[in-house]
Design an enzyme around this catalytic site. Sequence first.
Site, PDB file in Angstrom:
ATOM      1  N   GLU A  90     -10.300  -3.188  10.844  1.00 23.86           N
ATOM      2  CA  GLU A  90     -10.895  -2.252   9.894  1.00 23.86           C
ATOM      3  C   GLU A  90     -11.545  -3.005   8.756  1.00 23.86           C
ATOM      4  O   GLU A  90     -11.118  -4.102   8.411  1.00 23.86           O
ATOM      5  CB  GLU A  90      -9.798  -1.382   9.281  1.00 23.86           C
ATOM      6  CG  GLU A  90      -9.020  -0.625  10.303  1.00 23.86           C
ATOM      7  CD  GLU A  90      -7.819   0.058   9.693  1.00 23.86           C
ATOM      8  OE1 GLU A  90      -7.791   0.253   8.463  1.00 23.86           O
ATOM      9  OE2 GLU A  90      -6.918   0.396  10.460  1.00 23.86           O
ATOM     10  N   SER A 224       0.461 -11.868  -3.495  1.00 25.40           N
ATOM     11  CA  SER A 224       1.294 -10.669  -3.365  1.00 25.40           C
ATOM     12  C   SER A 224       2.754 -11.027  -3.620  1.00 25.40           C
ATOM     13  O   SER A 224       3.374 -11.698  -2.799  1.00 25.40           O
ATOM     14  CB  SER A 224       1.143 -10.086  -1.959  1.00 25.40           C
ATOM     15  OG  SER A 224      -0.183  -9.655  -1.761  1.00 25.40           O
ATOM     16  N   HIS A 226       5.398  -8.594  -5.121  1.00 26.86           N
ATOM     17  CA  HIS A 226       6.157  -7.391  -4.746  1.00 26.86           C
ATOM     18  C   HIS A 226       7.611  -7.397  -5.204  1.00 26.86           C
ATOM     19  O   HIS A 226       8.337  -6.422  -4.958  1.00 26.86           O
ATOM     20  CB  HIS A 226       6.122  -7.119  -3.238  1.00 26.86           C
ATOM     21  CG  HIS A 226       4.747  -7.121  -2.641  1.00 26.86           C
ATOM     22  ND1 HIS A 226       3.636  -6.692  -3.320  1.00 26.86           N
ATOM     23  CD2 HIS A 226       4.302  -7.496  -1.413  1.00 26.86           C
ATOM     24  CE1 HIS A 226       2.560  -6.804  -2.545  1.00 26.86           C
ATOM     25  NE2 HIS A 226       2.945  -7.297  -1.388  1.00 26.86           N
ATOM     26  N   CYS A 343      -5.247  -0.756   4.251  1.00 28.59           N
ATOM     27  CA  CYS A 343      -5.445  -1.583   5.432  1.00 28.59           C
ATOM     28  C   CYS A 343      -4.497  -1.213   6.564  1.00 28.59           C
ATOM     29  O   CYS A 343      -3.330  -0.967   6.369  1.00 28.59           O
ATOM     30  CB  CYS A 343      -5.277  -3.059   5.085  1.00 28.59           C
ATOM     31  SG  CYS A 343      -3.783  -3.414   4.163  1.00 28.59           S
TER      32      CYS A 343
HETATM   33  N1  SAH Z   1      -1.900 -10.614   3.664  1.00 24.44           N
HETATM   34  C1  SAH Z   1      -2.516 -10.480   2.370  1.00 24.44           C
HETATM   35  C2  SAH Z   1      -3.498  -9.296   2.300  1.00 24.44           C
HETATM   36  C3  SAH Z   1      -2.810  -7.975   2.447  1.00 24.44           C
HETATM   37  S1  SAH Z   1      -3.682  -6.517   1.943  1.00 24.44           S
HETATM   38  C4  SAH Z   1      -1.439 -10.321   1.302  1.00 24.44           C
HETATM   39  O1  SAH Z   1      -0.282 -10.202   1.660  1.00 24.44           O
HETATM   40  O2  SAH Z   1      -1.777 -10.335   0.128  1.00 24.44           O
HETATM   41  C5  SAH Z   1      -3.770  -6.577   0.194  1.00 24.44           C
HETATM   42  C6  SAH Z   1      -2.596  -5.965  -0.573  1.00 24.44           C
HETATM   43  O3  SAH Z   1      -2.335  -4.624  -0.176  1.00 24.44           O
HETATM   44  C7  SAH Z   1      -1.320  -6.761  -0.410  1.00 24.44           C
HETATM   45  O4  SAH Z   1      -0.739  -6.966  -1.681  1.00 24.44           O
HETATM   46  C8  SAH Z   1      -0.482  -5.834   0.424  1.00 24.44           C
HETATM   47  O5  SAH Z   1       0.892  -6.076   0.259  1.00 24.44           O
HETATM   48  C9  SAH Z   1      -0.925  -4.459  -0.073  1.00 24.44           C
HETATM   49  N2  SAH Z   1      -0.591  -3.342   0.802  1.00 24.44           N
HETATM   50  C10 SAH Z   1      -0.486  -3.346   2.150  1.00 24.44           C
HETATM   51  N3  SAH Z   1      -0.130  -2.128   2.603  1.00 24.44           N
HETATM   52  C11 SAH Z   1       0.003  -1.323   1.524  1.00 24.44           C
HETATM   53  C12 SAH Z   1       0.354   0.048   1.343  1.00 24.44           C
HETATM   54  N4  SAH Z   1       0.651   0.830   2.363  1.00 24.44           N
HETATM   55  N5  SAH Z   1       0.389   0.530   0.080  1.00 24.44           N
HETATM   56  C13 SAH Z   1       0.073  -0.255  -0.966  1.00 24.44           C
HETATM   57  N6  SAH Z   1      -0.284  -1.556  -0.854  1.00 24.44           N
HETATM   58  C14 SAH Z   1      -0.298  -2.096   0.368  1.00 24.44           C
END
Ligand code: SAH
Length: 361
Positions: A90, A224, A226, A343
């Site tokens: 995507e 990231s 978290h 994503c």
């Molecule tokens: N692998 C990379 C890119 C991930 S996408 C990373 O871990 O940073 C970018 C951000 O969106 C990341 O911080 C990821 O944790 C977050 N993300 C993924 N799914 C999510 C969701 N359902 N809700 C909120 N943030 C999300």
Amino acid sequence: MPHLLDAIDAQLAPWFKARGQGAYRLGQVRRWLFGQRAGGFAEMTDLPQALREELAGAFALWSSEIARHTQAGDGTEKLLSTLADGGQIECVLLRDSEPSPGGRGRSGRRTICISTQVGCGMGCVFCASGLEGVTRNLTTGEIVEQMLRLQRLLSPEERLSHIVVMGMGEPLANLDALLPALAEASREDGLGISHRRITISTVGLPKAMRRLAEIDPRYRLAVSLHAPNDALRRQIVPVAEKISLAEILAEADHYFEHSGRQLTFEYVLLGGLNDSPANATELADRLAGRTAIVNVIPYNPVAGLPYRTPSLAAQRAFRQALEQRGVSVHFRHRKGDAIDAACGQLRRRSRVKSQESRVKS
Ligand code: SAH
């Protein structure tokens, strides 16, 4: 047939030369691709017809097919592409109507979000992309193709202004393909998007962060986190079993020393799990002394996963606790909810649907 976007110059320069064509032909093709947003060689009308036909017989311009194109009322558009081997990825176009300072005039920001892998191997518990693990890395051509496909969705007066590598996959696990693709994005005779408007988001892989700092520290790096400590992070981000926050922050600091760019730390806010004011305070203490911004992303629900978006009051309390300790905070506005813009969500939905229809038939 070779995919042209895998290595445009390296493939075309010798190809034109072998046919006695001047080096300017390469520039013409580049202008059509990046500037004129051409959809095929046939449109490249300042090249002789015969040459266009020969190009079309020698190179594939597109390697994927658009399986779905969705649009939300807020201007967000999303593409689900099927790759040559059947894998799906995507990518998203986000429109921001507010004029950005020094930006692109009235039309505002035009940000694209691109993928780097089919699936993801990091397994963050809340994320749709990693639910089935990683299938493979994308090629450079498949990454550039997302950029060009999304650019073709713009109206003639709109310009791409930003790229975020925040789609499916872990970008730092595919640096070899990603960096040449981003070079096409930043080149003047490419998309012309400066490095500082390109953000690479990583789960925090220390060795690859070091490598990026050494190869090209001009990009913005988003890490990231978290969680403010390793114990909590291990519950959310499986790779935290092997990688400590201390290591990640040390590499982030090292990247900052090389790049001079403000760091971004991402923090997905999961109700009842990592969203207490105490978590925020601990995070602020952990990040103290850094030129950084914390990008808080309220959880975007994924069907079938047991996590929830915190209440607005909880979000506000988290923000206040960070700001009280002097942290710069940005809350990511949710865009494109109606089209599953987070994503991995669209791919997941399309799979769940095709499974359902298989069950029905
Ligand atoms: N692998 C990379 C890119 C991930 S996408 C990373 O871990 O940073 C970018 C951000 O969106 C990341 O911080 C990821 O944790 C977050 N993300 C993924 N799914 C999510 C969701 N359902 N809700 C909120 N943030 C999300």
